[in-house]
Design an enzyme around this catalytic site. Structure first.
Site, short mmCIF file in Angstrom:
data_model
loop_
_atom_site.label_atom_id
_atom_site.label_comp_id
_atom_site.label_asym_id
_atom_site.label_seq_id
_atom_site.Cartn_x
_atom_site.Cartn_y
_atom_site.Cartn_z
N GLY A 138 0.73 -1.20 -0.07
CA GLY A 138 -0.05 -0.01 -0.10
C GLY A 138 1.00 1.38 0.07
O GLY A 138 2.04 1.29 -0.99
N GLU A 139 0.72 1.94 0.74
CA GLU A 139 1.70 3.25 1.14
C GLU A 139 2.07 3.45 2.47
O GLU A 139 0.86 3.80 3.28
CB GLU A 139 0.55 4.33 0.41
CG GLU A 139 1.41 5.68 0.52
CD GLU A 139 2.81 5.86 -0.25
OE1 GLU A 139 3.11 5.33 -1.04
OE2 GLU A 139 4.12 6.03 0.68
N SER A 140 3.14 3.18 2.60
CA SER A 140 3.77 3.27 3.96
C SER A 140 3.42 4.54 4.60
O SER A 140 3.17 4.45 6.18
CB SER A 140 5.16 2.83 4.25
OG SER A 140 5.78 3.51 3.36
N CYS A 166 6.09 -5.12 0.83
CA CYS A 166 6.45 -4.11 0.02
C CYS A 166 6.12 -2.74 1.11
O CYS A 166 7.09 -2.71 2.23
CB CYS A 166 5.27 -3.84 -1.14
SG CYS A 166 5.83 -2.74 -2.40
N ARG A 222 12.74 3.29 0.24
CA ARG A 222 11.64 3.35 -0.39
C ARG A 222 11.86 3.81 -1.81
O ARG A 222 12.56 4.21 -2.37
CB ARG A 222 10.68 4.45 -0.09
CG ARG A 222 10.11 4.14 1.66
CD ARG A 222 9.30 5.49 2.02
NE ARG A 222 8.01 5.47 1.13
CZ ARG A 222 7.66 6.63 0.79
NH1 ARG A 222 8.33 7.80 1.02
NH2 ARG A 222 6.55 6.98 -0.32
N ILE A 239 5.96 -3.29 -7.12
CA ILE A 239 5.16 -2.08 -7.49
C ILE A 239 5.93 -1.07 -6.65
O ILE A 239 5.59 -1.12 -5.58
CB ILE A 239 3.66 -2.29 -7.31
CG1 ILE A 239 2.99 -3.66 -8.32
CG2 ILE A 239 2.81 -1.18 -7.75
CD1 ILE A 239 2.05 -4.03 -7.54
N ARG A 240 6.60 -0.04 -7.27
CA ARG A 240 7.21 0.99 -6.58
C ARG A 240 7.84 0.39 -5.32
O ARG A 240 7.40 0.99 -4.11
CB ARG A 240 6.07 2.14 -6.19
CG ARG A 240 5.57 2.63 -7.46
CD ARG A 240 4.71 4.05 -7.05
NE ARG A 240 3.73 3.83 -6.09
CZ ARG A 240 2.43 3.28 -6.10
NH1 ARG A 240 2.34 2.58 -7.16
NH2 ARG A 240 1.82 2.97 -4.97
N HIS A 253 5.08 -8.55 -4.03
CA HIS A 253 3.73 -8.93 -3.62
C HIS A 253 3.49 -10.49 -3.80
O HIS A 253 2.88 -10.70 -4.95
CB HIS A 253 2.69 -8.15 -4.66
CG HIS A 253 2.78 -6.56 -4.10
ND1 HIS A 253 1.94 -5.80 -3.30
CD2 HIS A 253 3.71 -5.81 -4.71
CE1 HIS A 253 2.42 -4.91 -3.23
NE2 HIS A 253 3.34 -4.41 -3.98
N GLU A 266 1.25 -12.04 -2.66
CA GLU A 266 -0.19 -12.22 -2.58
C GLU A 266 -1.14 -12.01 -3.93
O GLU A 266 -2.19 -12.39 -4.11
CB GLU A 266 -0.87 -11.31 -1.59
CG GLU A 266 -0.93 -9.69 -2.00
CD GLU A 266 0.42 -8.93 -1.79
OE1 GLU A 266 1.37 -9.70 -1.78
OE2 GLU A 266 0.18 -7.76 -2.09
N1 GLN Z 1 6.10 3.02 -2.34
C1 GLN Z 1 5.12 2.42 -1.41
C2 GLN Z 1 5.51 3.02 -0.01
O1 GLN Z 1 6.38 3.65 0.35
C3 GLN Z 1 5.05 0.97 -1.32
C4 GLN Z 1 4.51 0.42 -2.59
C5 GLN Z 1 3.78 -0.86 -2.40
O2 GLN Z 1 3.49 -1.03 -1.22
N2 GLN Z 1 3.33 -1.38 -3.50
O3 GLN Z 1 4.90 2.65 0.87
#
Ligand code: GLN
Length: 197
Positions: free
Chosen positions: A49-51, A81, A110, A138-139, A179, A181
């Site tokens: 997700g987005e930390s 992630c 990150r 993913i990122r 990921h 999952e």
């Molecule tokens: N770039 C996201 C973060 O800094 C992580 C990306 C992801 O969980 N797919 O949290």
């Protein structure tokens, strides 16, 4: 053991995918949004997700300190992630106010793979898993540094990021940059469930 109760941190991130994989392995899986749900956990997954949003929501919903406490007490946690970032003791390229749950003696960077290769997939060898694991990034972060107690489970094996660490374990804590999952391969989750007593 009897059916493990595995919570998935559910204030943000790709919760549903984790629940599906965990259920396919026979775990009782449920979302964790409050302390009463955390208390039922034999293990926890912190999803992608987005930390930078996740830690704030965890604070807002009074889950941050209780999860930290459970980690200190030895709760098995799988972070994927953004979840890996949440478990890291140290973060490079985080926001100035970014906090993590910690527990893993690692430094993560990150969005480490850079803009051009924002998201990509490829096979990695994963300690304890037979045959290649198809990994979706993913990122994604990578692990920049590991402490002495940390076991490296997987590295990128080709391309410009060759050698970069993308999966680690320290005691009951496990984390992947990618990921597991997504894509129907339950072997990483299986390995994680095996960490539960
Ligand atoms: N770039 C996201 C973060 O800094 C992580 C990306 C992801 O969980 N797919 O949290």
């Amino acid at each position: 053991m009897t059916t493990p109760h595995v919570g998935v941190f559910a204030l943000q991130g790709d919760v549903r995918e984790h629940l599906a994989v965990l259920e396919s392995l026979g775990a009782e899986a449920f979302g964790v949004r409050r302390v009463s749900e955390l208390e039922r956990c034999d293990a926890l997954v912190v999803p992608g997700g987005e930390s930078t949003t996740m830690f704030k929501l965890a604070r807002t919903f009074d889950l941050f300190d209780p999860i930290r406490q459970r980690i200190k007490e030895g709760l098995p946690v799988l972070g994927t992630c953004a979840g890996m970032i949440m478990l890291a003791e140290r973060v490079e390229d985080g926001t100035p106010d970014q906090e993590t749950l910690g527990g893993l003696d690692i430094t993560v960077r990150r969005n480490a793979f850079g803009r051009q290769v924002d998201s990509f997939e490829g096979d990695v060898d994963f300690a304890g898993v037979e045959g290649p694991v198809h990994a979706i990034f993913i990122r994604a972060p990578w692990v920049e540094e590991t402490g002495p107690e940390v076991e490296v489970l997987a590295r990128i094996d080709q391309g410009p990021a060759a050698g970069r660490i993308v999966a680690v374990r320290q005691g009951p804590l496990m984390a992947t940059s990618f990921h597991p999952e997504v894509g129907g391969d339950a072997r990483i989750h299986r390995l994680f469930l095996d960490l539960i007593d």
